[in-house]
Motif scaffolding. Structure first.
Motif, PDB file in Angstrom:
ATOM      1  N   LEU A 172      -4.605  -4.173  12.892  1.00  0.00           N
ATOM      2  CA  LEU A 172      -5.271  -2.779  13.465  1.00  0.00           C
ATOM      3  C   LEU A 172      -4.013  -2.324  11.166  1.00  0.00           C
ATOM      4  CD1 LEU A 172      -4.315  -1.319  16.174  1.00  0.00           C
ATOM      5  CD2 LEU A 172      -6.668  -1.251  15.129  1.00  0.00           C
ATOM      6  N   ALA A 173      -4.098  -1.430  11.194  1.00  0.00           N
ATOM      7  CA  ALA A 173      -3.829  -0.985  10.104  1.00  0.00           C
ATOM      8  C   ALA A 173      -3.483  -0.166   9.486  1.00  0.00           C
ATOM      9  CB  ALA A 173      -4.912  -1.632   8.926  1.00  0.00           C
ATOM     10  N   GLN A 174      -2.305   0.771   8.981  1.00  0.00           N
ATOM     11  CA  GLN A 174      -2.317   2.302   9.408  1.00  0.00           C
ATOM     12  C   GLN A 174      -2.574   2.778   8.131  1.00  0.00           C
ATOM     13  OE1 GLN A 174       0.172   3.654   6.885  1.00  0.00           O
ATOM     14  NE2 GLN A 174       0.643   5.124   7.760  1.00  0.00           N
ATOM     15  N   SER A 175      -3.504   2.314   6.814  1.00  0.00           N
ATOM     16  CA  SER A 175      -3.732   2.085   5.583  1.00  0.00           C
ATOM     17  C   SER A 175      -4.659   1.245   4.516  1.00  0.00           C
ATOM     18  CB  SER A 175      -2.215   2.267   3.913  1.00  0.00           C
ATOM     19  OG  SER A 175      -2.098   0.967   4.465  1.00  0.00           O
ATOM     20  N   HIS A 176      -5.594   2.227   4.022  1.00  0.00           N
ATOM     21  CA  HIS A 176      -6.291   1.137   3.187  1.00  0.00           C
ATOM     22  C   HIS A 176      -5.946   0.039   2.456  1.00  0.00           C
ATOM     23  CE1 HIS A 176      -9.856   3.522   5.311  1.00  0.00           C
ATOM     24  NE2 HIS A 176      -9.296   4.267   4.996  1.00  0.00           N
ATOM     25  N   TYR A 177      -4.850   0.537   2.371  1.00  0.00           N
ATOM     26  CA  TYR A 177      -4.160  -0.957   1.085  1.00  0.00           C
ATOM     27  C   TYR A 177      -3.564  -1.972   2.780  1.00  0.00           C
ATOM     28  CZ  TYR A 177       0.528  -2.693  -0.635  1.00  0.00           C
ATOM     29  OH  TYR A 177       1.249  -3.585  -1.058  1.00  0.00           O
ATOM     30  N   ALA A 178      -3.305  -1.927   3.444  1.00  0.00           N
ATOM     31  CA  ALA A 178      -2.962  -2.807   4.356  1.00  0.00           C
ATOM     32  C   ALA A 178      -4.711  -3.548   4.352  1.00  0.00           C
ATOM     33  CB  ALA A 178      -2.566  -2.475   5.608  1.00  0.00           C
ATOM     34  N   ILE A 179      -5.270  -2.914   4.745  1.00  0.00           N
ATOM     35  CA  ILE A 179      -6.999  -3.297   5.173  1.00  0.00           C
ATOM     36  C   ILE A 179      -7.613  -4.420   4.166  1.00  0.00           C
ATOM     37  CG2 ILE A 179      -9.360  -3.129   5.453  1.00  0.00           C
ATOM     38  CD1 ILE A 179      -8.601  -0.531   6.807  1.00  0.00           C
ATOM     39  N   ILE A 209       8.341  14.056  -6.453  1.00  0.00           N
ATOM     40  CA  ILE A 209       8.024  13.175  -7.135  1.00  0.00           C
ATOM     41  C   ILE A 209       7.990  11.396  -6.059  1.00  0.00           C
ATOM     42  CG2 ILE A 209       8.172  14.092  -9.033  1.00  0.00           C
ATOM     43  CD1 ILE A 209       9.931  11.753  -9.761  1.00  0.00           C
ATOM     44  N   ASP A 210       7.259  10.960  -6.063  1.00  0.00           N
ATOM     45  CA  ASP A 210       7.190   9.746  -5.561  1.00  0.00           C
ATOM     46  C   ASP A 210       6.773   8.199  -6.228  1.00  0.00           C
ATOM     47  OD1 ASP A 210       7.449   7.226  -3.814  1.00  0.00           O
ATOM     48  OD2 ASP A 210       7.047   8.942  -1.756  1.00  0.00           O
ATOM     49  N   PHE A 211       7.720   7.511  -7.196  1.00  0.00           N
ATOM     50  CA  PHE A 211       7.254   6.294  -7.458  1.00  0.00           C
ATOM     51  C   PHE A 211       8.256   5.301  -6.673  1.00  0.00           C
ATOM     52  CE2 PHE A 211       6.937   9.567 -10.619  1.00  0.00           C
ATOM     53  CZ  PHE A 211       5.735   8.987 -11.014  1.00  0.00           C
ATOM     54  N   GLY A 212       7.983   5.590  -5.438  1.00  0.00           N
ATOM     55  CA  GLY A 212       8.346   4.529  -4.332  1.00  0.00           C
ATOM     56  C   GLY A 212       7.240   3.006  -4.293  1.00  0.00           C
ATOM     57  N   GLU A 213       7.451   2.240  -3.840  1.00  0.00           N
ATOM     58  CA  GLU A 213       6.648   0.645  -3.724  1.00  0.00           C
ATOM     59  C   GLU A 213       5.395   1.535  -2.689  1.00  0.00           C
ATOM     60  OE1 GLU A 213       8.851  -1.432  -2.140  1.00  0.00           O
ATOM     61  OE2 GLU A 213       9.336  -2.766  -4.071  1.00  0.00           O
ATOM     62  N   HIS A 214       5.798   2.964  -1.333  1.00  0.00           N
ATOM     63  CA  HIS A 214       3.994   3.406  -0.448  1.00  0.00           C
ATOM     64  C   HIS A 214       3.992   2.236   0.127  1.00  0.00           C
ATOM     65  CE1 HIS A 214       3.395   7.277  -2.969  1.00  0.00           C
ATOM     66  NE2 HIS A 214       4.130   6.323  -3.430  1.00  0.00           N
ATOM     67  N   PRO A 215       4.945   1.405   1.209  1.00  0.00           N
ATOM     68  CA  PRO A 215       4.124   0.250   1.744  1.00  0.00           C
ATOM     69  C   PRO A 215       3.223   0.647   2.585  1.00  0.00           C
ATOM     70  CG  PRO A 215       6.500   0.976   2.491  1.00  0.00           C
ATOM     71  CD  PRO A 215       5.993   1.550   0.813  1.00  0.00           C
ATOM     72  N   GLY A 216       3.252   1.392   2.967  1.00  0.00           N
ATOM     73  CA  GLY A 216       2.073   2.058   3.865  1.00  0.00           C
ATOM     74  C   GLY A 216       2.140   3.691   3.689  1.00  0.00           C
ATOM     75  N   LYS A 217       1.192   4.019   4.003  1.00  0.00           N
ATOM     76  CA  LYS A 217       0.788   5.086   4.132  1.00  0.00           C
ATOM     77  C   LYS A 217       1.961   6.869   4.213  1.00  0.00           C
ATOM     78  CE  LYS A 217      -2.199   8.385   6.361  1.00  0.00           C
ATOM     79  NZ  LYS A 217      -3.445   9.200   6.825  1.00  0.00           N
ATOM     80  N   ASP A 218       2.751   6.780   3.394  1.00  0.00           N
ATOM     81  CA  ASP A 218       4.034   7.474   3.813  1.00  0.00           C
ATOM     82  C   ASP A 218       4.125   8.977   3.864  1.00  0.00           C
ATOM     83  OD1 ASP A 218       5.071   4.639   3.545  1.00  0.00           O
ATOM     84  OD2 ASP A 218       5.529   5.582   0.836  1.00  0.00           O
ATOM     85  N   ARG A 219       4.493   9.764   4.856  1.00  0.00           N
ATOM     86  CA  ARG A 219       5.138  10.491   5.155  1.00  0.00           C
ATOM     87  C   ARG A 219       5.146  11.841   4.075  1.00  0.00           C
ATOM     88  NH1 ARG A 219       5.440  11.243  11.230  1.00  0.00           N
ATOM     89  NH2 ARG A 219       4.213   9.250  12.234  1.00  0.00           N
ATOM     90  N   PHE A 220       6.093  10.988   3.101  1.00  0.00           N
ATOM     91  CA  PHE A 220       7.030  11.922   2.144  1.00  0.00           C
ATOM     92  C   PHE A 220       5.788  13.220   1.841  1.00  0.00           C
ATOM     93  CE2 PHE A 220      11.475  11.256   1.942  1.00  0.00           C
ATOM     94  CZ  PHE A 220      11.959  12.445   3.246  1.00  0.00           C
ATOM     95  N   PRO A 221       4.901  12.349   1.153  1.00  0.00           N
ATOM     96  CA  PRO A 221       3.711  12.605  -0.047  1.00  0.00           C
ATOM     97  C   PRO A 221       3.234  13.741   0.855  1.00  0.00           C
ATOM     98  CG  PRO A 221       4.012  11.105  -0.575  1.00  0.00           C
ATOM     99  CD  PRO A 221       5.032  11.256   1.257  1.00  0.00           C
TER     100      PRO A 221
END
Length: 328
Positions: A142-149, A231-243
């Motif tokens: 299962l994947a929490q993000s389309h990035y992971a898929i 602003i968020d220029f991090g890695e976004h390893p999953g679908k992050d919550r802060f944004p």
């Protein structure tokens, strides 16, 4: 799809007495599964006296600290536990990719993998983990993000989408505080993408910059509620919550294009608010921030569809559970 039999118990593996975005999602899944009539429990590790963090008592999840390693059961493992697959022989194991990048940062990998990382052989390090520890070890993904898929498919595997949602209390609070007068200040997460963020700050020293750190959830909500820009220029390893949290509190959201931020399905904000974190793009980012601060009312309307999408995530989460966990 995950086959659920009459005698199936679903174990959701979670760290004991730890509060963060990942553990909360694990509790949300167990809560929703139980609500929808499945036999689901949190499987805490390690076994400690009080494994339930106070933040998660609201979910009223049943929990265990040992499990029955039987084929009719299912064990859902977030990426921080992927290296423990060998501990379980019979139970059907389901990998839930809450992030991609964090898998390769965990301290749980065997020593010989860490040696590859130490030598700087990052590509070989990732390949060794994916081939030696992931492929063939799980019955389901299962994947929490389309990035992971997308990442999983590149390694010749398939994953089903099961994302997350912001808590009902947070959504309710954001709606109630909708009329607060905004201040021309910029919020950022100092734990992600700080080096590049500091370059932006240096290029816009006259602005008010506030880091989101060492704050309670209530304090974070108060800052988001009164601020114009996040602003968020991090890695976004999953679908992050802060944004998403920033968006529902009516902040203009500006991100980079790393990780899940590169996927419109994960961060569906207009393209003009996504800028690659390159030094030559700093003037463009600064100009966007200035525009959001000076013409806030116009910019914030561009995030309305993003907000409505966020408000619908919980219903979507329940629909996905019903589709993925098939009762026999």
């Amino acid at each position: 799809m995950i086959q659920i039999y009459k005698n199936t118990r679903i174990y959701v593996m979670a760290p004991s007495n730890i509060a963060s975005g990942g553990p909360e999602l694990l509790h949300q899944l167990a809560y929703k599964l139980e609500k929808l009539g499945y036999d689901a429990v949190i499987y805490y590790t390690p076994d400690v006296e009080n494994p339930v963090h106070p933040n998660y008592t609201k979910y009223h999840c049943k929990y265990v600290t040992t499990l029955e390693d039987r084929e009719e059961h299912v064990l859902i493992m977030p990426e921080i536990y992927f290296f423990r697959t060998g501990h379980f022989k019979n139970i059907r194991k389901c990998a839930w990719w809450l992030s991609v990048d964090n898998l390769f940062k965990t301290k749980g990998e065997p020593k010989h993998y860490r040696y590859l990382k130490k030598l700087g052989l990052n590509a070989l390090f990732i390949k060794a983990i994916m081939v030696g520890q992931i492929k063939g070890r799980f019955t389901y993904h299962l994947a929490q993000s389309h990035y992971a898929i997308d990442f999983i498919r590149k390694w010749g595997m398939e994953a089903d989408y099961l994302s997350d949602y912001l808590s009902e209390g947070l959504l309710k609070q954001s709606r109630e505080n909708n009329g607060v007068v905004k201040k021309p200040q910029i919020l950022y997460n100092p734990l992600k993408g700080l080096a590049f963020t500091e370059k932006i700050m240096a290029a816009l020293p006259e602005a008010t910059w506030i880091p989101l750190q060492k704050l309670t959830p209530v304090q974070v909500g108060e800052l988001l509620n009164e601020s114009m820009v996040y602003i968020d220029f991090g890695e976004h390893p999953g679908k992050d919550r802060f944004p998403r949290e920033a968006a529902i509190y009516r902040c203009c959201v500006i991100t980079g294009t790393r990780g899940s931020a590169a996927f419109q399905e994960d961060v569906p904000i207009p393209a003009q608010y996504k800028v690659e974190d390159k030094d030559e793009n700093i003037p463009k980012i600064v100009n966007m921030i200035k525009s959001c601060l000076s013409d806030y009312n116009r910019h914030i309307e561009n995030f309305e569809s993003y907000r409505q999408w966020i408000y619908g995530e919980e219903a979507g989460f329940e629909r996905d559970i019903k589709t993925l966990f098939i009762r026999q």
